[in-house]
Scaffold this motif. Structure first.
Motif, short mmCIF file in Angstrom:
data_model
loop_
_atom_site.label_atom_id
_atom_site.label_comp_id
_atom_site.label_asym_id
_atom_site.label_seq_id
_atom_site.Cartn_x
_atom_site.Cartn_y
_atom_site.Cartn_z
N CYS A 1 0.49 -1.24 0.17
CA CYS A 1 0.18 0.45 -0.37
C CYS A 1 0.99 1.11 -0.54
CB CYS A 1 -0.60 -0.18 1.27
SG CYS A 1 -1.58 -1.28 0.98
N PHE A 2 1.27 1.75 -1.29
CA PHE A 2 2.04 3.28 -0.84
C PHE A 2 0.69 4.72 -0.78
CE2 PHE A 2 4.38 0.18 -3.62
CZ PHE A 2 5.91 1.08 -3.22
N TYR A 3 1.96 5.06 -0.10
CA TYR A 3 0.21 6.66 0.85
C TYR A 3 -0.84 6.06 0.44
CZ TYR A 3 2.46 7.39 -4.03
OH TYR A 3 3.33 7.24 -5.27
N ALA A 4 -1.76 5.79 1.35
CA ALA A 4 -2.98 4.41 1.40
C ALA A 4 -3.29 5.97 2.21
CB ALA A 4 -3.06 4.16 1.73
N THR A 5 -4.50 6.79 1.21
CA THR A 5 -5.16 8.08 1.73
C THR A 5 -6.21 7.12 2.37
OG1 THR A 5 -5.90 8.29 -0.52
CG2 THR A 5 -3.86 9.74 -0.34
N ASP A 6 -6.95 8.62 2.32
CA ASP A 6 -7.73 8.35 3.85
C ASP A 6 -8.22 7.06 4.75
OD1 ASP A 6 -9.05 10.76 1.91
OD2 ASP A 6 -9.48 9.20 -0.07
N ILE A 7 -7.05 6.34 4.97
CA ILE A 7 -7.77 5.68 6.18
C ILE A 7 -7.81 6.13 7.49
CG2 ILE A 7 -6.48 3.90 7.53
CD1 ILE A 7 -4.99 2.83 4.65
N HIS A 8 -6.54 7.37 7.80
CA HIS A 8 -6.54 7.74 9.00
C HIS A 8 -7.73 8.82 9.27
CE1 HIS A 8 -4.88 10.78 6.47
NE2 HIS A 8 -5.36 11.52 7.57
N LYS A 9 -8.45 9.38 8.59
CA LYS A 9 -9.29 10.01 8.35
C LYS A 9 -10.75 9.03 8.50
CE LYS A 9 -8.48 13.17 5.10
NZ LYS A 9 -8.16 13.78 4.01
N ARG A 10 -10.98 8.27 8.07
CA ARG A 10 -12.10 7.24 7.74
C ARG A 10 -13.02 8.45 6.87
NH1 ARG A 10 -13.56 3.77 11.79
NH2 ARG A 10 -11.73 3.65 13.32
N SER A 11 -12.22 8.34 5.37
CA SER A 11 -13.13 9.30 4.53
C SER A 11 -13.72 8.89 3.50
CB SER A 11 -12.39 11.36 4.52
OG SER A 11 -10.76 10.86 4.24
N LEU A 12 -13.16 7.86 2.84
CA LEU A 12 -13.16 7.39 1.52
C LEU A 12 -14.47 6.86 1.44
CD1 LEU A 12 -11.60 6.35 -1.18
CD2 LEU A 12 -11.93 3.76 -0.20
N GLY A 13 -14.83 7.42 0.17
CA GLY A 13 -16.99 6.62 -0.60
C GLY A 13 -17.60 7.29 -0.07
N ALA A 14 -18.92 7.44 -0.19
CA ALA A 14 -19.99 7.85 -0.05
C ALA A 14 -20.77 8.15 1.50
CB ALA A 14 -20.85 7.77 -1.22
N GLY A 15 -20.83 9.33 2.00
CA GLY A 15 -20.89 9.36 3.28
C GLY A 15 -19.13 9.70 4.25
N MET A 16 -18.52 9.61 3.19
CA MET A 16 -16.70 9.99 3.63
C MET A 16 -16.70 9.06 5.58
SD MET A 16 -16.15 13.60 2.07
CE MET A 16 -14.27 13.58 2.86
N ASN A 17 -17.09 7.88 5.41
CA ASN A 17 -17.26 7.35 6.55
C ASN A 17 -17.42 6.17 6.85
OD1 ASN A 17 -17.43 7.24 9.31
ND2 ASN A 17 -19.48 6.54 9.17
N ASP A 18 -15.77 5.77 6.10
CA ASP A 18 -15.19 4.25 6.16
C ASP A 18 -15.01 3.79 6.58
OD1 ASP A 18 -12.38 4.16 6.08
OD2 ASP A 18 -12.54 5.54 5.11
N ASN A 19 -14.98 2.00 7.33
CA ASN A 19 -14.81 1.43 8.16
C ASN A 19 -13.29 0.68 8.57
OD1 ASN A 19 -15.61 -0.39 6.09
ND2 ASN A 19 -16.91 -2.01 7.11
N SER A 20 -12.67 1.55 7.50
CA SER A 20 -11.72 0.22 7.15
C SER A 20 -10.43 -0.10 8.68
CB SER A 20 -10.83 1.60 5.99
OG SER A 20 -11.57 0.90 5.00
N LEU A 21 -10.23 1.14 9.31
CA LEU A 21 -9.25 0.39 11.10
C LEU A 21 -10.42 0.02 11.51
CD1 LEU A 21 -8.19 4.67 11.34
CD2 LEU A 21 -6.56 2.49 10.71
N ASP A 22 -11.47 -0.47 11.30
CA ASP A 22 -12.10 -0.91 12.53
C ASP A 22 -12.23 -2.71 11.71
OD1 ASP A 22 -13.62 1.30 13.74
OD2 ASP A 22 -15.26 1.11 12.24
N ARG A 23 -12.24 -2.57 10.10
CA ARG A 23 -11.82 -4.17 10.06
C ARG A 23 -10.12 -4.61 10.11
NH1 ARG A 23 -15.00 -4.53 4.23
NH2 ARG A 23 -15.16 -6.72 4.71
N VAL A 24 -9.45 -3.99 10.33
CA VAL A 24 -7.99 -4.60 10.09
C VAL A 24 -8.00 -5.87 10.98
CG1 VAL A 24 -5.77 -3.86 11.00
CG2 VAL A 24 -7.48 -2.78 10.35
N PRO A 25 -8.33 -6.07 11.38
CA PRO A 25 -8.79 -7.82 12.41
C PRO A 25 -9.01 -8.71 11.30
CG PRO A 25 -9.99 -6.47 14.52
CD PRO A 25 -9.24 -5.31 12.74
#
Length: 248
Positions: free
Chosen positions: A145-169
């Motif tokens: 993953c090269f300079y992956a944007t928006d993970i830290h802000k949870r701001s990917l996609g419609a609504g800008m409220n992604d769950n990527s950090l929640d799904r790390v497990p």
């Protein structure tokens, strides 16, 4: 190694997704790699990156990440208008659609005669985030993953409220996270947030921070750093050689 190129239009719940394929001409079945592009889709630098990995013995698939909004085959220009258009698409697309696309490409690689069925992924900018999410699929053994944007802000996609950090497990394969310290899109505290979450969840990952700007991997434009780009590509090859099986 001589390579061949073509494309297929894959079925997804949100319509056909053009996917460009690159693989060695030599007979055999090669580990598969999903390459997720920047917001500009299949530009020259992304195509050259795909050829680089195909030439090292991988079957590479590059999906158009905004196929719902852009005409099939569309490439956005590396200018402000192209960036604005891509950023609009990025936050118009629902998160489930990104995940559906990833699963469609993984399934296609597993059925492609050039592919051994062993799957890794690599992504750049938004593509880094998409590779991160693709690694939540159990079939994916490694993700770069090269300079992956928006993970830290949870701001990917419609609504800008992604769950990527929640799904790390859910990430079972090995991750390689690569960052530029001079990247304003992912500042130090943002990188620290991602690092802390991966550590908390005891994921298998390596972490590389360089003195580099955003888009240092892209071999067009003033931010390109060829020395760091070459080093990074070799780090990815080491990851894939270690985690994915060879030709059969």
């Amino acid at each position: 190694m001589i390579i061949q190129e073509d494309y297929v239009d894959l079925d997804t719940p949100t319509g056909p997704m053009r996917t460009y394929r690159y693989a060695p001409v030599a007979p055999g079945r090669y580990p598969g790699v999903v390459l997720f592009s920047e917001i500009f889709q299949l530009t020259g630098p992304i195509a050259r990156t795909a050829r680089f990995y195909a030439g090292h013995g991988y079957a590479v698939a590059v999906p158009e990440i905004f196929h719902e909004f852009e005409p099939l085959g569309e490439v956005l220009p590396y200018d402000q208008a192209g960036a604005d258009r891509g950023n609009r698409d990025k936050v118009a697309k629902p998160i489930p659609a990104y995940d559906d696309d990833a699963r469609a490409v993984v399934r296609h690689l597993q059925s492609w005669s050039a592919c051994s069925g062993s799957i890794g992924t690599i992504g750049i900018c938004i593509g880094g985030h998409l590779a991160f999410r693709a690694a939540m699929n159990p079939e994916v053994r490694a993700a770069a993953c090269f300079y992956a944007t928006d993970i830290h802000k949870r701001s990917l996609g419609a609504g800008m409220n992604d769950n990527s950090l929640d799904r790390v497990p859910e990430i079972a394969g090995e991750l390689m996270m690569v960052w530029g310290r001079q990247d304003p899109h992912v500042p130090g505290d943002g990188r620290a947030t991602v690092y802390a979450r991966l550590t908390e969840c005891q994921r298998n990952f390596t972490w590389h921070e360089f003195n580099a700007a955003h888009a240092f991997l892209r071999d067009e434009g003033h931010r390109y750093d060829p020395e760091l780009a070459l080093l990074s590509q070799h780090l990815v090859l080491a990851l894939f050689h270690r985690t994915l099986s060879g030709p059969t």
